[in-house]
Design a protein around this motif. Structure first.
Motif, PDB file in Angstrom:
ATOM      1  N   GLN A 143       0.804  -1.219   0.000  1.00  0.00           N
ATOM      2  CA  GLN A 143       0.000   0.000   0.000  1.00  0.00           C
ATOM      3  C   GLN A 143       0.838   1.271   0.000  1.00  0.00           C
ATOM      4  OE1 GLN A 143      -2.148   0.775   3.957  1.00  0.00           O
ATOM      5  NE2 GLN A 143      -1.638  -1.402   4.100  1.00  0.00           N
ATOM      6  N   GLY A 144       2.114   1.185   0.383  1.00  0.00           N
ATOM      7  CA  GLY A 144       2.986   2.356   0.323  1.00  0.00           C
ATOM      8  C   GLY A 144       3.250   2.819  -1.094  1.00  0.00           C
ATOM      9  N   ARG A 145       2.983   1.956  -2.079  1.00  0.00           N
ATOM     10  CA  ARG A 145       3.176   2.329  -3.479  1.00  0.00           C
ATOM     11  C   ARG A 145       1.932   3.007  -4.057  1.00  0.00           C
ATOM     12  NH1 ARG A 145       6.164  -3.299  -5.414  1.00  0.00           N
ATOM     13  NH2 ARG A 145       8.245  -2.755  -4.634  1.00  0.00           N
ATOM     14  N   PHE A 146       0.868   3.042  -3.270  1.00  0.00           N
ATOM     15  CA  PHE A 146      -0.382   3.643  -3.709  1.00  0.00           C
ATOM     16  C   PHE A 146      -0.698   4.806  -2.766  1.00  0.00           C
ATOM     17  CE2 PHE A 146      -0.110  -0.694  -5.054  1.00  0.00           C
ATOM     18  CZ  PHE A 146      -0.607  -0.698  -6.356  1.00  0.00           C
ATOM     19  N   SER A 147      -1.882   5.376  -2.883  1.00  0.00           N
ATOM     20  CA  SER A 147      -2.226   6.503  -2.017  1.00  0.00           C
ATOM     21  C   SER A 147      -3.720   6.533  -1.753  1.00  0.00           C
ATOM     22  CB  SER A 147      -1.790   7.829  -2.648  1.00  0.00           C
ATOM     23  OG  SER A 147      -2.617   8.149  -3.745  1.00  0.00           O
ATOM     24  N   GLU A 148      -4.085   7.214  -0.685  1.00  0.00           N
ATOM     25  CA  GLU A 148      -5.488   7.408  -0.361  1.00  0.00           C
ATOM     26  C   GLU A 148      -6.179   8.212  -1.452  1.00  0.00           C
ATOM     27  OE1 GLU A 148      -7.591   9.368   3.363  1.00  0.00           O
ATOM     28  OE2 GLU A 148      -5.986   7.991   3.967  1.00  0.00           O
ATOM     29  N   GLU A 149      -5.431   9.129  -2.051  1.00  0.00           N
ATOM     30  CA  GLU A 149      -5.992   9.967  -3.111  1.00  0.00           C
ATOM     31  C   GLU A 149      -6.435   9.136  -4.311  1.00  0.00           C
ATOM     32  OE1 GLU A 149      -4.712  14.002  -5.558  1.00  0.00           O
ATOM     33  OE2 GLU A 149      -3.157  12.634  -4.828  1.00  0.00           O
ATOM     34  N   THR A 150      -5.586   8.196  -4.726  1.00  0.00           N
ATOM     35  CA  THR A 150      -5.957   7.382  -5.887  1.00  0.00           C
ATOM     36  C   THR A 150      -7.079   6.396  -5.539  1.00  0.00           C
ATOM     37  OG1 THR A 150      -4.162   5.802  -5.421  1.00  0.00           O
ATOM     38  CG2 THR A 150      -3.706   7.583  -6.979  1.00  0.00           C
ATOM     39  N   MET A 151      -7.127   5.946  -4.282  1.00  0.00           N
ATOM     40  CA  MET A 151      -8.242   5.098  -3.874  1.00  0.00           C
ATOM     41  C   MET A 151      -9.554   5.884  -3.919  1.00  0.00           C
ATOM     42  SD  MET A 151      -6.815   2.172  -3.333  1.00  0.00           S
ATOM     43  CE  MET A 151      -5.611   2.645  -4.612  1.00  0.00           C
ATOM     44  N   GLN A 152      -9.473   7.153  -3.523  1.00  0.00           N
ATOM     45  CA  GLN A 152     -10.659   8.002  -3.592  1.00  0.00           C
ATOM     46  C   GLN A 152     -11.124   8.170  -5.036  1.00  0.00           C
ATOM     47  OE1 GLN A 152     -12.303   9.090  -1.005  1.00  0.00           O
ATOM     48  NE2 GLN A 152     -13.830  10.272  -2.134  1.00  0.00           N
ATOM     49  N   ALA A 153     -10.152   8.315  -5.942  1.00  0.00           N
ATOM     50  CA  ALA A 153     -10.489   8.440  -7.362  1.00  0.00           C
ATOM     51  C   ALA A 153     -11.186   7.178  -7.874  1.00  0.00           C
ATOM     52  CB  ALA A 153      -9.228   8.714  -8.175  1.00  0.00           C
ATOM     53  N   LEU A 154     -10.749   6.018  -7.394  1.00  0.00           N
ATOM     54  CA  LEU A 154     -11.423   4.772  -7.763  1.00  0.00           C
ATOM     55  C   LEU A 154     -12.866   4.763  -7.270  1.00  0.00           C
ATOM     56  CD1 LEU A 154      -8.886   1.856  -7.116  1.00  0.00           C
ATOM     57  CD2 LEU A 154      -9.962   2.464  -9.279  1.00  0.00           C
ATOM     58  N   LEU A 155     -13.067   5.171  -6.025  1.00  0.00           N
ATOM     59  CA  LEU A 155     -14.400   5.165  -5.438  1.00  0.00           C
ATOM     60  C   LEU A 155     -15.335   6.156  -6.129  1.00  0.00           C
ATOM     61  CD1 LEU A 155     -13.334   4.974  -1.697  1.00  0.00           C
ATOM     62  CD2 LEU A 155     -14.493   3.163  -2.991  1.00  0.00           C
TER      63      LEU A 155
ATOM     64  N   THR B 143       2.195 -11.154  -2.245  1.00  0.00           N
ATOM     65  CA  THR B 143       3.150 -11.974  -2.999  1.00  0.00           C
ATOM     66  C   THR B 143       3.860 -11.141  -4.058  1.00  0.00           C
ATOM     67  OG1 THR B 143       1.763 -13.933  -2.669  1.00  0.00           O
ATOM     68  CG2 THR B 143       3.414 -14.047  -4.415  1.00  0.00           C
ATOM     69  N   LEU B 144       3.096 -10.295  -4.764  1.00  0.00           N
ATOM     70  CA  LEU B 144       3.690  -9.429  -5.774  1.00  0.00           C
ATOM     71  C   LEU B 144       4.692  -8.463  -5.148  1.00  0.00           C
ATOM     72  CD1 LEU B 144       3.877  -8.335  -8.659  1.00  0.00           C
ATOM     73  CD2 LEU B 144       1.902  -6.879  -8.159  1.00  0.00           C
ATOM     74  N   TYR B 145       4.377  -7.954  -3.982  1.00  0.00           N
ATOM     75  CA  TYR B 145       5.285  -7.031  -3.294  1.00  0.00           C
ATOM     76  C   TYR B 145       6.632  -7.702  -3.019  1.00  0.00           C
ATOM     77  CZ  TYR B 145       7.095  -3.883   0.301  1.00  0.00           C
ATOM     78  OH  TYR B 145       7.888  -3.031   1.032  1.00  0.00           O
ATOM     79  N   GLU B 146       6.582  -8.946  -2.603  1.00  0.00           N
ATOM     80  CA  GLU B 146       7.824  -9.684  -2.338  1.00  0.00           C
ATOM     81  C   GLU B 146       8.564 -10.030  -3.628  1.00  0.00           C
ATOM     82  OE1 GLU B 146       9.171 -10.284   0.564  1.00  0.00           O
ATOM     83  OE2 GLU B 146       7.507  -9.264   1.599  1.00  0.00           O
ATOM     84  N   ALA B 147       7.848 -10.096  -4.730  1.00  0.00           N
ATOM     85  CA  ALA B 147       8.443 -10.547  -5.996  1.00  0.00           C
ATOM     86  C   ALA B 147       8.945  -9.404  -6.866  1.00  0.00           C
ATOM     87  CB  ALA B 147       7.415 -11.351  -6.783  1.00  0.00           C
ATOM     88  N   SER B 148       8.803  -8.148  -6.428  1.00  0.00           N
ATOM     89  CA  SER B 148       9.130  -7.020  -7.292  1.00  0.00           C
ATOM     90  C   SER B 148       9.795  -5.892  -6.527  1.00  0.00           C
ATOM     91  CB  SER B 148       7.857  -6.497  -7.965  1.00  0.00           C
ATOM     92  OG  SER B 148       6.952  -6.002  -6.985  1.00  0.00           O
ATOM     93  N   THR B 149      10.473  -5.027  -7.269  1.00  0.00           N
ATOM     94  CA  THR B 149      11.123  -3.859  -6.680  1.00  0.00           C
ATOM     95  C   THR B 149      10.461  -2.551  -7.101  1.00  0.00           C
ATOM     96  OG1 THR B 149      12.715  -3.811  -8.512  1.00  0.00           O
ATOM     97  CG2 THR B 149      13.357  -4.999  -6.511  1.00  0.00           C
ATOM     98  N   ASP B 150       9.625  -2.602  -8.124  1.00  0.00           N
ATOM     99  CA  ASP B 150       8.962  -1.393  -8.605  1.00  0.00           C
ATOM    100  C   ASP B 150       7.710  -1.795  -9.376  1.00  0.00           C
ATOM    101  OD1 ASP B 150       8.447   1.266  -9.092  1.00  0.00           O
ATOM    102  OD2 ASP B 150       9.951   1.498 -10.678  1.00  0.00           O
ATOM    103  N   GLN B 151       6.684  -0.936  -9.328  1.00  0.00           N
ATOM    104  CA  GLN B 151       5.445  -1.196 -10.051  1.00  0.00           C
ATOM    105  C   GLN B 151       4.822   0.121 -10.493  1.00  0.00           C
ATOM    106  OE1 GLN B 151       2.552  -3.601  -7.852  1.00  0.00           O
ATOM    107  NE2 GLN B 151       4.199  -4.353  -6.543  1.00  0.00           N
TER     108      GLN B 151
ATOM    109  N   THR C 140      -0.612   4.157  -8.922  1.00  0.00           N
ATOM    110  CA  THR C 140       0.594   4.165  -8.094  1.00  0.00           C
ATOM    111  C   THR C 140       1.123   5.591  -7.949  1.00  0.00           C
ATOM    112  OG1 THR C 140       1.656   3.431 -10.146  1.00  0.00           O
ATOM    113  CG2 THR C 140       1.430   1.805  -8.390  1.00  0.00           C
ATOM    114  N   GLU C 141       2.042   5.744  -7.009  1.00  0.00           N
ATOM    115  CA  GLU C 141       2.611   7.055  -6.728  1.00  0.00           C
ATOM    116  C   GLU C 141       3.700   7.383  -7.751  1.00  0.00           C
ATOM    117  OE1 GLU C 141       1.809   8.940  -2.854  1.00  0.00           O
ATOM    118  OE2 GLU C 141       0.748   8.877  -4.757  1.00  0.00           O
ATOM    119  N   ASP C 142       3.288   7.736  -8.964  1.00  0.00           N
ATOM    120  CA  ASP C 142       4.210   8.071 -10.041  1.00  0.00           C
ATOM    121  C   ASP C 142       4.426   9.582 -10.096  1.00  0.00           C
ATOM    122  OD1 ASP C 142       3.766   5.380 -10.528  1.00  0.00           O
ATOM    123  OD2 ASP C 142       3.869   5.619 -12.691  1.00  0.00           O
TER     124      ASP C 142
END
Length: 323
Positions: free
Chosen positions: A34-46, A132-140, A266-268
Protein backbone atom coordinates in the motif's frame (compact mmCIF):
# COMPACT_ATOMS: atom_id res chain seq x y z
CA UNK A 1 -8.55 14.79 -6.59
CA UNK A 2 -7.09 15.76 -3.23
CA UNK A 3 -9.14 15.01 -0.13
CA UNK A 4 -10.14 17.93 2.05
CA UNK A 5 -10.59 18.06 5.82
CA UNK A 6 -13.26 20.10 7.63
CA UNK A 7 -13.71 20.08 11.41
CA UNK A 8 -16.97 22.03 11.43
CA UNK A 9 -19.03 19.04 12.60
CA UNK A 10 -21.62 19.51 9.85
CA UNK A 11 -23.50 16.72 8.09
CA UNK A 12 -21.37 17.31 5.01
CA UNK A 13 -18.29 16.79 7.16
CA UNK A 14 -19.64 13.46 8.40
CA UNK A 15 -20.07 12.34 4.79
CA UNK A 16 -16.47 13.38 4.07
CA UNK A 17 -15.27 11.31 7.00
CA UNK A 18 -17.21 8.30 5.75
CA UNK A 19 -15.68 8.70 2.29
CA UNK A 20 -12.20 9.02 3.74
CA UNK A 21 -12.74 5.85 5.75
CA UNK A 22 -13.78 4.02 2.59
CA UNK A 23 -10.62 5.13 0.78
CA UNK A 24 -8.47 4.06 3.72
CA UNK A 25 -10.16 0.68 3.75
CA UNK A 26 -9.59 0.26 0.03
CA UNK A 27 -5.93 1.22 0.40
CA UNK A 28 -5.53 -1.36 3.16
CA UNK A 29 -6.53 -4.06 0.68
CA UNK A 30 -3.16 -3.53 -1.01
CA UNK A 31 -1.48 -5.04 2.04
CA UNK A 32 2.31 -4.77 2.13
CA UNK A 33 2.29 -2.82 -1.15
CA UNK A 34 0.00 0.00 0.00
CA UNK A 35 2.99 2.36 0.32
CA UNK A 36 3.18 2.33 -3.48
CA UNK A 37 -0.38 3.64 -3.71
CA UNK A 38 -2.23 6.50 -2.02
CA UNK A 39 -5.49 7.41 -0.36
CA UNK A 40 -5.99 9.97 -3.11
CA UNK A 41 -5.96 7.38 -5.89
CA UNK A 42 -8.24 5.10 -3.87
CA UNK A 43 -10.66 8.00 -3.59
CA UNK A 44 -10.49 8.44 -7.36
CA UNK A 45 -11.42 4.77 -7.76
CA UNK A 46 -14.40 5.16 -5.44
CA UNK A 47 -15.58 8.26 -7.31
CA UNK A 48 -15.11 6.76 -10.79
CA UNK A 49 -18.27 7.77 -12.62
CA UNK A 50 -18.43 5.39 -15.60
CA UNK A 51 -19.96 2.22 -14.16
CA UNK A 52 -20.99 0.54 -17.42
CA UNK A 53 -18.01 0.35 -19.77
CA UNK A 54 -15.04 -2.01 -19.94
CA UNK A 55 -12.06 -0.94 -17.87
CA UNK A 56 -8.40 -1.88 -18.37
CA UNK A 57 -5.66 -2.15 -15.75
CA UNK A 58 -2.09 -1.89 -17.05
CA UNK A 59 0.71 -3.10 -14.77
CA UNK A 60 4.42 -2.52 -15.39
CA UNK A 61 6.46 -4.58 -12.95
CA UNK A 62 10.15 -4.86 -12.09
CA UNK A 63 10.32 -8.54 -11.17
CA UNK A 64 13.04 -9.54 -8.70
CA UNK A 65 11.86 -13.07 -7.83
CA UNK A 66 10.56 -15.09 -10.77
CA UNK A 67 9.19 -17.92 -8.63
CA UNK A 68 7.15 -15.63 -6.39
CA UNK A 69 5.98 -13.68 -9.43
CA UNK A 70 4.72 -16.92 -10.97
CA UNK A 71 2.77 -17.60 -7.76
CA UNK A 72 1.32 -14.09 -7.96
CA UNK A 73 0.22 -14.58 -11.56
CA UNK A 74 -1.58 -17.80 -10.76
CA UNK A 75 -3.40 -16.35 -7.77
CA UNK A 76 -4.32 -12.96 -9.26
CA UNK A 77 -5.84 -14.54 -12.37
CA UNK A 78 -8.28 -16.38 -10.09
CA UNK A 79 -9.16 -13.07 -8.46
CA UNK A 80 -9.75 -11.37 -11.81
CA UNK A 81 -11.81 -14.25 -13.22
CA UNK A 82 -14.03 -14.35 -10.10
CA UNK A 83 -15.46 -10.95 -11.14
CA UNK A 84 -15.52 -11.55 -14.89
CA UNK A 85 -12.11 -10.06 -15.57
CA UNK A 86 -9.17 -11.57 -17.43
CA UNK A 87 -5.60 -10.87 -18.47
CA UNK A 88 -5.55 -9.88 -22.15
CA UNK A 89 -1.86 -9.03 -22.65
CA UNK A 90 1.27 -10.57 -21.13
CA UNK A 91 4.77 -9.64 -22.24
CA UNK A 92 8.37 -9.57 -21.09
CA UNK A 93 10.52 -6.47 -21.59
CA UNK A 94 13.41 -7.34 -23.90
CA UNK A 95 14.88 -3.83 -24.08
CA UNK A 96 14.22 -0.33 -22.78
CA UNK A 97 13.99 1.99 -25.76
CA UNK A 98 13.43 5.21 -23.83
CA UNK A 99 12.51 5.41 -20.13
CA UNK A 100 13.69 6.58 -16.72
CA UNK A 101 12.51 3.38 -15.01
CA UNK A 102 13.31 -0.24 -15.71
CA UNK A 103 10.53 -2.84 -15.82
CA UNK A 104 10.63 -6.48 -16.85
CA UNK A 105 6.99 -7.58 -17.13
CA UNK A 106 3.87 -5.95 -18.56
CA UNK A 107 0.34 -7.15 -17.91
CA UNK A 108 -3.06 -5.83 -18.99
CA UNK A 109 -6.27 -7.07 -17.41
CA UNK A 110 -9.75 -6.03 -18.48
CA UNK A 111 -12.91 -5.87 -16.36
CA UNK A 112 -16.59 -5.50 -17.27
CA UNK A 113 -16.78 -2.24 -15.29
CA UNK A 114 -15.39 -0.38 -12.26
CA UNK A 115 -17.66 -2.25 -9.87
CA UNK A 116 -16.10 -5.56 -10.91
CA UNK A 117 -12.61 -4.21 -10.26
CA UNK A 118 -13.62 -2.85 -6.83
CA UNK A 119 -15.15 -6.20 -5.95
CA UNK A 120 -11.88 -7.92 -6.86
CA UNK A 121 -9.80 -5.47 -4.81
CA UNK A 122 -12.07 -5.93 -1.79
CA UNK A 123 -11.50 -9.68 -1.67
CA UNK A 124 -9.13 -11.36 0.78
CA UNK A 125 -7.48 -13.25 -2.06
CA UNK A 126 -6.53 -9.95 -3.69
CA UNK A 127 -4.58 -8.86 -0.62
CA UNK A 128 -2.81 -12.22 -0.45
CA UNK A 129 -1.86 -11.94 -4.13
CA UNK A 130 -0.60 -8.37 -3.78
CA UNK A 131 1.55 -9.32 -0.79
CA UNK A 132 3.15 -11.97 -3.00
CA UNK A 133 3.69 -9.43 -5.77
CA UNK A 134 5.28 -7.03 -3.29
CA UNK A 135 7.82 -9.68 -2.34
CA UNK A 136 8.44 -10.55 -6.00
CA UNK A 137 9.13 -7.02 -7.29
CA UNK A 138 11.12 -3.86 -6.68
CA UNK A 139 8.96 -1.39 -8.60
CA UNK A 140 5.44 -1.20 -10.05
CA UNK A 141 3.27 1.16 -12.05
CA UNK A 142 -0.49 0.59 -12.16
CA UNK A 143 -2.53 2.57 -14.70
CA UNK A 144 -6.30 2.41 -15.12
CA UNK A 145 -8.14 3.51 -18.24
CA UNK A 146 -10.59 2.96 -21.04
CA UNK A 147 -9.47 0.70 -23.89
CA UNK A 148 -9.98 2.11 -27.37
CA UNK A 149 -11.39 0.54 -30.50
CA UNK A 150 -8.82 -0.08 -33.22
CA UNK A 151 -9.84 -0.57 -36.86
CA UNK A 152 -8.13 -3.96 -37.23
CA UNK A 153 -5.63 -6.34 -35.67
CA UNK A 154 -2.20 -6.27 -37.37
CA UNK A 155 -0.88 -9.69 -38.30
CA UNK A 156 1.53 -11.42 -40.62
CA UNK A 157 5.30 -11.54 -40.97
CA UNK A 158 7.94 -9.48 -42.76
CA UNK A 159 11.54 -10.14 -43.74
CA UNK A 160 14.14 -7.96 -45.45
CA UNK A 161 17.06 -10.03 -46.81
CA UNK A 162 19.23 -6.91 -47.09
CA UNK A 163 19.36 -6.76 -43.28
CA UNK A 164 20.52 -10.35 -42.85
CA UNK A 165 23.94 -11.17 -41.36
CA UNK A 166 25.01 -7.58 -40.65
CA UNK A 167 27.59 -7.04 -37.92
CA UNK A 168 27.81 -4.11 -35.49
CA UNK A 169 30.10 -1.99 -37.71
CA UNK A 170 27.80 -2.48 -40.68
CA UNK A 171 24.83 -1.54 -38.52
CA UNK A 172 26.49 1.73 -37.54
CA UNK A 173 27.32 2.47 -41.18
CA UNK A 174 23.68 1.89 -42.09
CA UNK A 175 22.45 4.30 -39.41
CA UNK A 176 24.99 6.92 -40.53
CA UNK A 177 23.98 6.58 -44.17
CA UNK A 178 20.32 7.07 -43.32
CA UNK A 179 20.96 10.15 -41.19
CA UNK A 180 19.84 8.51 -37.94
CA UNK A 181 23.31 9.22 -36.51
CA UNK A 182 25.21 12.46 -36.93
CA UNK A 183 28.91 12.60 -37.86
CA UNK A 184 29.90 12.20 -34.20
CA UNK A 185 27.85 9.00 -33.91
CA UNK A 186 25.12 10.57 -31.76
CA UNK A 187 21.42 10.02 -32.38
CA UNK A 188 19.72 12.82 -34.27
CA UNK A 189 16.34 12.13 -32.64
CA UNK A 190 15.71 12.32 -28.92
CA UNK A 191 13.78 9.03 -29.00
CA UNK A 192 16.39 6.90 -30.78
CA UNK A 193 18.20 4.39 -28.56
CA UNK A 194 21.28 3.63 -30.66
CA UNK A 195 22.37 0.55 -28.69
CA UNK A 196 18.96 -1.06 -29.12
CA UNK A 197 18.82 -0.06 -32.79
CA UNK A 198 22.18 -1.71 -33.45
CA UNK A 199 21.11 -4.86 -31.60
CA UNK A 200 17.96 -4.99 -33.73
CA UNK A 201 19.93 -4.64 -36.96
CA UNK A 202 22.41 -7.33 -35.95
CA UNK A 203 19.61 -9.65 -34.81
CA UNK A 204 18.00 -11.75 -37.53
CA UNK A 205 15.04 -12.76 -35.38
CA UNK A 206 11.91 -13.22 -37.55
CA UNK A 207 9.52 -13.10 -34.60
CA UNK A 208 6.98 -10.32 -33.95
CA UNK A 209 7.31 -8.06 -30.91
CA UNK A 210 5.40 -5.25 -29.22
CA UNK A 211 6.39 -1.69 -28.34
CA UNK A 212 4.74 -0.44 -25.16
CA UNK A 213 4.39 3.37 -25.18
CA UNK A 214 3.41 5.41 -22.11
CA UNK A 215 2.55 8.93 -23.22
CA UNK A 216 2.21 12.33 -21.54
CA UNK A 217 1.43 15.17 -23.94
CA UNK A 218 2.48 18.81 -23.81
CA UNK A 219 -0.50 21.09 -23.37
CA UNK A 220 0.76 23.08 -26.38
CA UNK A 221 3.18 21.54 -28.88
CA UNK A 222 6.81 22.55 -28.34
CA UNK A 223 8.85 22.50 -31.55
CA UNK A 224 12.64 22.54 -31.23
CA UNK A 225 12.97 25.35 -33.80
CA UNK A 226 10.83 27.62 -31.63
CA UNK A 227 8.01 28.02 -34.16
CA UNK A 228 4.72 29.38 -32.89
CA UNK A 229 1.83 26.93 -33.07
CA UNK A 230 -1.70 26.51 -31.81
CA UNK A 231 -1.43 22.73 -31.98
CA UNK A 232 -1.84 20.79 -28.76
CA UNK A 233 0.78 18.20 -27.96
CA UNK A 234 -1.67 15.44 -28.82
CA UNK A 235 -2.48 17.06 -32.17
CA UNK A 236 1.21 17.36 -33.05
CA UNK A 237 1.84 13.73 -32.14
CA UNK A 238 -1.13 12.69 -34.29
CA UNK A 239 0.63 14.16 -37.33
CA UNK A 240 3.47 11.75 -36.67
CA UNK A 241 0.97 8.98 -36.01
CA UNK A 242 -0.78 9.45 -39.35
CA UNK A 243 2.55 9.29 -41.20
CA UNK A 244 4.01 6.30 -39.36
CA UNK A 245 0.67 4.46 -39.38
CA UNK A 246 0.57 4.20 -43.16
CA UNK A 247 4.18 3.04 -43.22
CA UNK A 248 3.60 0.42 -40.51
CA UNK A 249 0.69 -1.15 -42.34
CA UNK A 250 2.88 -1.82 -45.36
CA UNK A 251 5.07 -4.01 -43.15
CA UNK A 252 2.21 -5.98 -41.51
CA UNK A 253 2.59 -3.89 -38.37
CA UNK A 254 0.50 -1.35 -36.48
CA UNK A 255 -1.25 -0.44 -33.21
CA UNK A 256 -2.60 -3.49 -31.38
CA UNK A 257 -3.83 -1.87 -28.14
CA UNK A 258 -4.82 1.66 -27.17
CA UNK A 259 -5.99 3.08 -23.85
CA UNK A 260 -6.93 6.54 -22.61
CA UNK A 261 -5.67 6.89 -19.05
CA UNK A 262 -8.18 7.73 -16.33
CA UNK A 263 -6.16 7.15 -13.13
CA UNK A 264 -2.49 6.48 -12.40
CA UNK A 265 -3.00 4.33 -9.32
CA UNK A 266 0.59 4.17 -8.09
CA UNK A 267 2.61 7.05 -6.73
CA UNK A 268 4.21 8.07 -10.04
CA UNK A 269 5.82 11.41 -10.85
CA UNK A 270 4.30 11.56 -14.34
CA UNK A 271 0.59 11.95 -15.02
CA UNK A 272 0.30 9.59 -17.99
CA UNK A 273 -2.46 10.33 -20.51
CA UNK A 274 -2.35 7.52 -23.05
CA UNK A 275 -0.98 4.02 -23.57
CA UNK A 276 -0.32 2.59 -27.00
CA UNK A 277 1.03 -0.84 -27.88
CA UNK A 278 2.34 -1.29 -31.42
CA UNK A 279 2.81 -4.74 -32.90
CA UNK A 280 5.79 -5.11 -35.26
CA UNK A 281 5.92 -8.13 -37.56
CA UNK A 282 9.68 -8.48 -36.97
CA UNK A 283 12.86 -6.53 -36.26
CA UNK A 284 13.13 -6.03 -40.01
CA UNK A 285 9.63 -4.52 -40.07
CA UNK A 286 10.51 -2.06 -37.30
CA UNK A 287 13.76 -1.01 -38.98
CA UNK A 288 12.14 -0.50 -42.38
CA UNK A 289 9.34 1.56 -40.84
CA UNK A 290 11.42 3.60 -38.41
CA UNK A 291 14.25 4.27 -40.87
CA UNK A 292 11.85 5.33 -43.61
CA UNK A 293 12.73 8.94 -44.61
CA UNK A 294 9.12 10.06 -44.22
CA UNK A 295 9.02 8.63 -40.68
CA UNK A 296 12.30 10.31 -39.77
CA UNK A 297 11.02 13.63 -41.10
CA UNK A 298 7.79 13.31 -39.12
CA UNK A 299 9.64 12.64 -35.84
CA UNK A 300 9.76 16.39 -35.18
CA UNK A 301 6.01 16.29 -34.55
CA UNK A 302 6.34 13.44 -32.06
CA UNK A 303 9.10 15.28 -30.21
CA UNK A 304 7.00 18.46 -30.19
CA UNK A 305 3.97 16.63 -28.83
CA UNK A 306 5.35 14.47 -26.04
CA UNK A 307 6.38 16.01 -22.74
CA UNK A 308 7.20 12.56 -21.32
CA UNK A 309 7.27 9.06 -22.72
CA UNK A 310 8.48 5.61 -21.73
CA UNK A 311 8.98 3.07 -24.51
CA UNK A 312 9.69 -0.62 -23.96
CA UNK A 313 10.42 -3.35 -26.51
CA UNK A 314 8.49 -6.39 -25.30
CA UNK A 315 7.93 -9.96 -26.39
CA UNK A 316 4.90 -12.08 -25.59
CA UNK A 317 5.31 -14.52 -22.74
CA UNK A 318 4.79 -18.22 -23.40
CA UNK A 319 1.22 -17.97 -22.13
CA UNK A 320 0.50 -14.89 -24.23
CA UNK A 321 -1.27 -15.02 -27.57
CA UNK A 322 -0.35 -13.41 -30.86
CA UNK A 323 -2.65 -10.62 -31.92
Amino acid sequence: MALGCDNSGSDSNDTSKDTTTASESLLAQFGDAQGRFSEETMQALLEYEDTSNTLALVQLIAVSDAYSFSDYESSIESVWSSVGGSTVFMSTVAATMFAEREFSAIRIAEFPNINALLEAINSDNFTTSINTLYEASTDQTWILGTPGNLPFEPSGSFSDPSLDNLDEDEAIELLLSLGVLDDSGEAVSLYTNIDVMIDMIVSDSPDPFFMMNLIDFYETAQYSDGRETELTGEEANSIYGETIGLILFSYNSGPSYSMDVDIVLTEDTIDWEKIMIVRYASRDAFLNAFLNPAAQEALEHKEAGLENTFVYLTELTETGTEN
